[in-house]
Design an enzyme around this catalytic site. Structure first.
Site, short mmCIF file in Angstrom:
data_model
loop_
_atom_site.label_atom_id
_atom_site.label_comp_id
_atom_site.label_asym_id
_atom_site.label_seq_id
_atom_site.Cartn_x
_atom_site.Cartn_y
_atom_site.Cartn_z
NE ARG A 123 31.82 23.80 38.82
CZ ARG A 123 32.42 22.63 38.53
NH1 ARG A 123 33.61 22.60 37.95
NH2 ARG A 123 31.84 21.50 38.82
CE1 TYR A 176 37.37 47.83 46.52
CE2 TYR A 176 37.86 45.61 45.78
CZ TYR A 176 37.03 46.50 46.43
OH TYR A 176 35.85 46.05 46.98
CG ASP A 202 41.97 46.47 38.57
OD1 ASP A 202 41.20 46.96 37.72
OD2 ASP A 202 41.59 46.17 39.73
CE LYS A 232 33.56 48.78 41.18
NZ LYS A 232 33.10 47.62 41.90
C1 LIG Z 1 39.89 48.92 40.92
C2 LIG Z 1 39.02 47.78 41.37
N1 LIG Z 1 39.39 46.52 41.08
C3 LIG Z 1 38.64 45.46 41.47
C4 LIG Z 1 37.47 45.63 42.19
C5 LIG Z 1 36.69 44.42 42.62
O1 LIG Z 1 35.60 44.24 41.77
P1 LIG Z 1 34.27 43.43 42.19
O2 LIG Z 1 33.56 44.27 43.18
O3 LIG Z 1 33.55 43.27 40.89
O4 LIG Z 1 34.72 42.14 42.76
C6 LIG Z 1 37.05 46.93 42.51
C7 LIG Z 1 35.81 47.13 43.27
O5 LIG Z 1 35.47 48.22 43.66
C8 LIG Z 1 37.85 48.03 42.09
O6 LIG Z 1 37.50 49.30 42.37
#
Ligand SMILES: Cc1ncc(COP(=O)(O)O)c(C=O)c1O
Length: 407
Positions: A62, A115, A187, A212
């Site tokens: 962990r 998001y 992000d 992604k």
């Molecule tokens: C820009 C962005 N940040 C964060 C996330 C969250 O990622 P996860 O699905 O791996 O938790 C996403 C998911 O689509 C996203 O598009």
């Protein structure tokens, strides 16, 4: 074995070799999957020293694992950060950063188009702990400055916003935040390295949904946090892996490590395919607007051209159908068109080899209140398209036939 001087090599050499020496046990070239929950110590004294951090080693998966560590080392090298923490998902990364760095009474300034689940964390979860927020257009520097209060601790935004593809000027925003003693969290999921390295432009922490592009094969959920040791130390101990348990599994770390080795090649193709698809869609009379930072018509094209690696503008675009085609609303036209596609799958997520289309208003951003969605620019006729690695001529021919079903 001779060692590579990481400071002298290029992106793809780092992506292939960074963090991945042959395994000392048997010389395995591929980093082994250390599929274990716990690690045995030679002696009690040894175990105590490892727990106290006085001796290198692992105690319990962990809190740390050699396969996961190899991924963290590679990403730190690729992003130019001192330290990296791998998490169980992108949301695990984002929530860990926010919940560790913020305390009751603090305030966050956030980009007003992010998001959907990030929106939920900042606007609905953080207030439960007495943390307030102001959402602003991060392309308006004066509005960002006006939103900063005495108790503002974090400025949070996406390099390329989901799904509107607005591009933030990381350098200008970081300089502004720094002048007010505010930490910048970016992000960069839509624009991974090699497109841009937010830390080099002044950001304090960069987070990714490695689900992604970084993994790039649509078979893992993973997140990453990169930044300075002093910021990431408490996040690792209290916020993410060790105490709160948003830990990436060794098997998933292995898959992301494998995916990263081809990141440069994949991003070249995603970006050049997206540019061709965007240019085609701009010529289609059924389409009202195409949002793609590579197009000169995009409001942030100049920022993207200055900030991103040459000719790399992400692989994601959004477009809005026209209202009134043969009496259809933009939602009806978009639905008919998307349902007629044969190559892209209708699915959320992005950055996969397969092209994916989705409807933000009812899928990725459905949990954003309707009036917020309108303010973000997410209309019912908006479609997000993650352009995959297929032959661009095939994607364009497919779009052509799907648009013809509206005639
Ligand atoms: C820009 C962005 N940040 C964060 C996330 C969250 O990622 P996860 O699905 O791996 O938790 C996403 C998911 O689509 C996203 O598009």
């Amino acid at each position: 074995m001779n060692t590579i001087d990481w400071s002298t090599v290029g992106f793809s050499t780092l992506a292939v070799h960074g963090g991945q020496d042959p395994d000392p046990a048997h010389g395995s070239l591929a980093t082994p999957i250390y599929q274990t929950s716990t690690f045995c110590f030679d002696t009690r004294e040894d175990g105590t020293a490892i727990f106290l951090g006085e001796k290198p080693g692992f105690a319990y998966s962990r809190g740390g694992n050699p396969t996961v560590r190899a991924l963290e080392t590679k990403i730190a090298l690729l992003e130019g950060g001192e330290e990296c923490i791998a998490t169980a998902s992108g949301m695990g990364a984002i929530s860990s950063v926010l919940l560790t760095l913020l305390s009751s009474g603090d305030h966050v300034v956030m980009g007003n188009c992010v998001y959907g689940c990030t929106n939920v964390v900042i606007q609905e979860v953080l207030p439960k702990f007495g943390i307030t927020m102001t959402a602003v257009d991060t392309n308006d520097l004066a509005a960002v400055e006006a939103a900063i209060q005495d108790n503002t601790k974090i400025l949070y935004f996406e390099t390329v916003s989901n799904p509107m593809t607005r591009v933030a000027d990381i350098e200008a925003l970081s300089a502004l935040a720094k002048a007010h003693g505010v930490k910048v969290i970016v992000d960069s999921t839509f624009a991974p390295t090699p497109l841009v390295r937010p830390l080099a432009l002044g950001a304090d922490i960069v987070v990714h949904s490695a689900t992604k592009y970084l993994n790039g094969h649509g078979d893992v959920i993973a997140g990453l946090i990169v930044g300075k040791k002093e910021d990431l130390g408490p996040i690792r101990t209290y916020g993410s892996t060790k105490a709160c348990g948003s830990t990436l599994s060794p098997h998933d770390a292995f898959l992301v490590l494998r995916g990263l080795q081809t990141l440069g090649l994949r991003m070249d193709r995603h970006c050049s395919n997206a540019m061709k698809v965007a240019q085609f869609l701009e010529t289609c009379p059924q389409i009202q607007t195409v949002l793609y930072p590579g197009l000169e018509s995009h409001p942030d094209h100049d920022i993207a051209a200055k900030q991103f690696k040459k000719d790399m503008f992400t692989g994601i675009l959004s477009f809005e159908m026209k209202d009134g085609i043969n009496g259809m609303t933009s939602l009806e036209a978009g639905t008919r068109m998307v349902n007629a596609l044969t190559i892209p799958h209708i699915a959320v997520s992005l950055g996969d080899p397969s092209s994916l289309v989705e409807h933000p208003a009812t899928m990725t951003h459905r949990n954003v209140p309707p009036q917020e969605r309108v303010r973000m620019g997410i209309s019912n006729g908006l479609i997000r398209f993650s352009v995959g690695l297929e032959d661009p001529e095939d994607l364009i021919a497919d779009l052509q036939q799907a648009l013809a079903t509206l005639d």
